[in-house]
Write an enzyme that holds these catalytic residues in place. Sequence first.
Site, short mmCIF file in Angstrom:
data_model
loop_
_atom_site.label_atom_id
_atom_site.label_comp_id
_atom_site.label_asym_id
_atom_site.label_seq_id
_atom_site.Cartn_x
_atom_site.Cartn_y
_atom_site.Cartn_z
N ALA A 15 0.85 -1.20 0.00
CA ALA A 15 0.00 0.00 0.00
C ALA A 15 0.88 1.24 0.00
CB ALA A 15 -0.90 -0.01 1.23
N CYS A 16 0.27 2.35 -0.36
CA CYS A 16 0.95 3.64 -0.38
C CYS A 16 1.61 3.90 0.97
CB CYS A 16 -0.06 4.74 -0.69
SG CYS A 16 0.65 6.37 -0.84
N PRO A 17 2.82 4.35 1.03
CA PRO A 17 3.68 4.87 -0.05
C PRO A 17 4.69 3.86 -0.56
CG PRO A 17 4.65 5.48 2.03
CD PRO A 17 3.41 4.64 2.34
#
Length: 185
Positions: A15-17
């Site tokens: 998932a981000c980042p």
Amino acid sequence: MAIKADVVLDAKGLACPMPIVRTKKAMSDLASGQVLQVEATDKGSKADLKAWAESTGHQYIGTLEEDGVLKHYIRKSSTDEKTEKKYPHVIPNEELQEKIDKGEPMTILDVREEAEYAFQHIPNAVSIPLGELDEKMDELDKDGQIYVVCRTGNRSDMAASKLAAKGFSHVVNVVPGMSKWQNKQ
């Protein structure tokens, strides 16, 4: 559409980042002009990677989706993109489009990498990446009209100079190239 990448980065399930963090590290290991394929499952990675590439000066080529996996293609920027153009015969994009519209006989030679060509190109353009030009030059008509295009006019400048040095008599560099091409199709 099969796209050739120099390096594939697996960022699936992150998932981000994290996709950007891993992409940044992978890009630092690439040579200028090489293409990185980032495989991710995070739907936000498309906007994130595009914005990151643009903010760092790298070229975001595009994204394909296969079976829920987003395959992002990013070309590492190179210092040669800012070099001064030397080949004297140039034509603006708009003038080339007029010649295409009139049906003038010509060869449009696209010297960008395969991945760049796959996402956008001028219809009927011949794709020979700059790095392969020396060995594939004989596939071109030495006496025919050749318009050379790349992303910004720099690689095409080098290609036009190479062709002229090998005896091609009607070679023209198209500027600014595909970065500003207005596709009428």
